[in-house]
Design an enzyme around this catalytic site. Structure first.
Site, PDB file in Angstrom:
ATOM      1  N   ASP A  78       0.817  -1.210   0.000  1.00 43.34           N
ATOM      2  CA  ASP A  78       0.000   0.000   0.000  1.00 43.34           C
ATOM      3  C   ASP A  78       0.850   1.260   0.000  1.00 43.34           C
ATOM      4  O   ASP A  78       0.485   2.270  -0.603  1.00 43.34           O
ATOM      5  CB  ASP A  78      -0.942   0.011   1.213  1.00 43.34           C
ATOM      6  N   ASP A 120      -1.124  -6.307   2.661  1.00 43.49           N
ATOM      7  CA  ASP A 120      -2.061  -5.578   3.497  1.00 43.49           C
ATOM      8  C   ASP A 120      -3.408  -6.287   3.360  1.00 43.49           C
ATOM      9  O   ASP A 120      -4.067  -6.561   4.329  1.00 43.49           O
ATOM     10  CB  ASP A 120      -2.197  -4.129   2.987  1.00 43.49           C
ATOM     11  N   LYS A 121      -3.789  -6.546   2.065  1.00 43.50           N
ATOM     12  CA  LYS A 121      -5.095  -7.145   1.848  1.00 43.50           C
ATOM     13  C   LYS A 121      -5.028  -8.659   1.818  1.00 43.50           C
ATOM     14  O   LYS A 121      -6.065  -9.322   1.746  1.00 43.50           O
ATOM     15  CB  LYS A 121      -5.716  -6.623   0.540  1.00 43.50           C
ATOM     16  N   CYS A 191       4.846  -2.283   8.190  1.00 44.43           N
ATOM     17  CA  CYS A 191       5.242  -0.994   8.765  1.00 44.43           C
ATOM     18  C   CYS A 191       4.883  -0.897  10.243  1.00 44.43           C
ATOM     19  O   CYS A 191       3.848  -1.373  10.678  1.00 44.43           O
ATOM     20  CB  CYS A 191       4.624   0.148   7.962  1.00 44.43           C
ATOM     21  N   GLU A 442      -6.810   4.555  -0.609  1.00 44.25           N
ATOM     22  CA  GLU A 442      -6.434   5.143   0.676  1.00 44.25           C
ATOM     23  C   GLU A 442      -5.975   6.585   0.467  1.00 44.25           C
ATOM     24  O   GLU A 442      -5.330   6.894  -0.536  1.00 44.25           O
ATOM     25  CB  GLU A 442      -5.312   4.339   1.332  1.00 44.25           C
ATOM     26  N   SER A 468      -5.322   4.833   5.055  1.00 46.44           N
ATOM     27  CA  SER A 468      -4.298   3.955   5.598  1.00 46.44           C
ATOM     28  C   SER A 468      -4.392   3.983   7.114  1.00 46.44           C
ATOM     29  O   SER A 468      -4.805   4.982   7.705  1.00 46.44           O
ATOM     30  CB  SER A 468      -2.921   4.452   5.157  1.00 46.44           C
TER      31      SER A 468
END
Length: 553
Positions: A78, A120-121, A191, A442, A468
């Site tokens: 992302d 992320d997804k 992150c 995002e 985000s």
């Protein structure tokens, strides 16, 4: 222990010949076949170490009597996709991941699965797949990044984006930005704040689908390798006991996940993903449930971007289990839910003490008596919208200001960078929803630009897109219905007054019903031109954000 589906019978001889082509021995063919879904790639920092996690999982499976076989899952970074059209391709991968994993798992008749996601997804996508396939399954993530260090202070990716905004506003030098650039993201891993990847990996633990530490053990720690071996071994125990994802992801488990979400101060993206995962389990999560649970759940953690603690600090403090133990002191969670350990939540968290009350506040001394996320409703969002309340400055919890309206993220960023947004404004970014974007981008770039310009305590942002987990401030997303579907947000004009009252869960466009009706008659809906490929199909099938942006049409 029985062998895999293909190990006996003349009718399976052709398939066994193909296992021979893979180099499998007869012994391997007589063991349960365990699929390991690897999201390893060389473009996502949170995934670059997953090859090592996968090798450890394979060893664990083999040690416990299974035959491991690896197949891939895609993943988008992302952060790299942020601020350009690439972000249209982030949320949409959740369904590609679920669909492709379902196809691979059922086509090859696996007996059990180990999911290895991170950002992320692919975490929610693989949880959706696990529910669909419903064979014994365990998760082990790649783990979070260590915090960066700039000028003697810990930092993370959100600070990096805000540094760009500060430079554009003349509040930071190019040298300062370079220092952030070189030190904000020091290791592999997801992150380092409570962003979406870490939120979902922590909630995987809460749902009962991951072992202790799944969400918090840093990617670079050797403990992460040991955890992967344990996950590989434990999936064989799940196979022996026939414990399946839908036995674990029950209505009570989703209640626990929403409760922990509020205590941890997770990303607002969890309000998209938890309903979508629950939907695959045949369970409905209404966004009103979030407010009901938030009203009685104290916010115990202020991890970045809400505060100055990071995932490594949460891990040292006792991790997710310590948070659950705090919540259990006021009977806020169901402790009788079964988990991938083969034990209940209550058994898992027994003795898991809070080792750092600065990182995890005691249940009687919370940051706030209510949870980290709030769902707002009003004429601007009749089907609701979402805000990360724990990351909003106190002075912005109630705000009233004039609308500054933009029909895309790019238009808004340009004006923010040019200094065109003033204190008190309410920035409205529309036509960025699941169908209208398409892809529900995002908005970290515009929110970071607002923060970097020093306007975080005076300017709100509202969008039918999403944020985000790195976003902070009065950033209100998931406005439903979205603009392209005729939601009120499509009819806001520059200068309209908007009132936001987060403590009372309300958001109001101060325009009469008669005026709105006239605008609906005279203001055309704007639709993106030249949408092709997967995005075209996605836009035609996706539901609104309040339903979890699931594909149901």
């Amino acid at each position: 222990m029985s062998g895999n589906y293909f190990c006996e019978g003349v009718d399976k001889a052709a398939q066994r010949s193909l296992f021979n082509a893979l180099g499998h021995t007869k012994e391997e063919m007589h063991r349960p076949l365990v699929g390991i879904v690897s999201s390893y790639n060389e473009i996502v920092p949170g995934h670059m170490n997953i090859d090592k996690i996968v090798e450890a999982v394979k060893l664990g499976v083999a040690m416990a009597g299974g035959t491991p076989a690896v197949f891939p899952a895609i993943a988008v970074c992302d952060g790299i996709a942020m601020g350009h059209k690439g972000m249209k391709y982030s949320l949409v991968t959740r369904d590609l991941i679920a669909d492709s994993t379902e196809c691979m798992a059922l086509a090859h008749h696996f007996d059990a699965l180990v999911m290895v996601p991170n950002c992320d997804k692919n975490v929610p996508g693989l949880l959706m797949a696990a529910a669909r396939i419903n064979i014994p399954t365990i998760f082990v993530s790649g783990g979070p990044m260590l915090a960066g260090h700039v000028k003697g202070r810990k930092t993370s990716l959100s600070s990096m984006f805000e540094a760009v905004g500060a430079y554009t506003a003349g509040r930071m030098t190019a040298g300062d930005v370079t220092e952030f650039e070189e030190h904000a993201c020091p290791t592999c891993g997801s992150c380092s704040g409570m962003y979406t990847a870490n939120s979902m990996n922590c909630l995987t633990e809460v749902l009962g689908m991951g072992l202790r530490g799944n969400g918090t053990i840093p990617a670079v720690y050797s403990d992460r390798i040991r955890l992967a071996k344990e996950a590989g071994m434990q999936v064989m125990e799940l196979y022996r006991q026939n414990i399946r994802p839908r036995d674990i992801m029950t209505e009570k488990a989703f209640h626990n996940a929403l409760t922990a979400d509020m205590a941890l101060g997770c990303s607002t993206n969890s309000m998209l993903h938890l309903p979508a995962i629950a939907n695959e389990c045949g369970i409905r999560i209404d966004l009103d449930m979030a407010n009901e649970i938030s009203a009685k759940t104290p916010n115990l953690c202020h991890l970045a971007p809400a505060g100055h603690t990071y995932m490594e600090d949460l891990n040292e403090a006792g991790g997710v289990y310590a948070v659950l133990n705090e919540l259990s002191k006021k009977d806020l969670i169901y402790t009788d839910c079964i988990t991938v350990t083969g034990k209940t939540v209550g058994e898992n968290i027994k003795g898991c003490v809070n080792r750092d009350t600065d990182t995890i506040r005691p249940i009687d001394e919370p940051y706030s008596e209510t949870g980290g996320i709030a769902v707002l409703k009003g004429n601007l969002a009749p089907d609701r919208c979402v805000v990360k309340r724990s990351a909003v400055a106190p002075e912005m919890l109630v705000h009233r200001g004039p609308a500054r309206v933009f029909d895309s993220e790019e238009e808004a960023i340009k004006v923010i960078y040019e200094g065109g947004i003033k204190a008190g404004d309410v920035v409205v970014i529309r036509y960025e929803g699941p169908a209208g974007g398409p892809g529900m981008r995002e908005m970290l770039s515009p929110t970071s630009a607002i923060q970097g310009a020093g306007l975080g305590s005076t300017v709100a942002l509202i969008t039918d897109g999403r944020f985000s987990g790195a976003t902070r401030g009065a950033a209100i997303g998931h406005v439903s219905p979205e603009a392209v579907n005729g939601g009120t947000i499509a009819y806001v004009k520059d200068g309209d007054m908007i009132s936001i009252d987060i403590p009372n869960y309300s958001i109001t466009l101060e325009v009469s019903d008669e005026e709105l009706q006239e605008r609906r008659r005279t203001m055309p809906i704007k639709r993106k031109e030249n949408i092709t490929g997967y995005l075209k199909r996605y836009a035609a099938m996706v539901s609104s954000a309040d339903k979890g942006a699931i594909l149901n049409k």
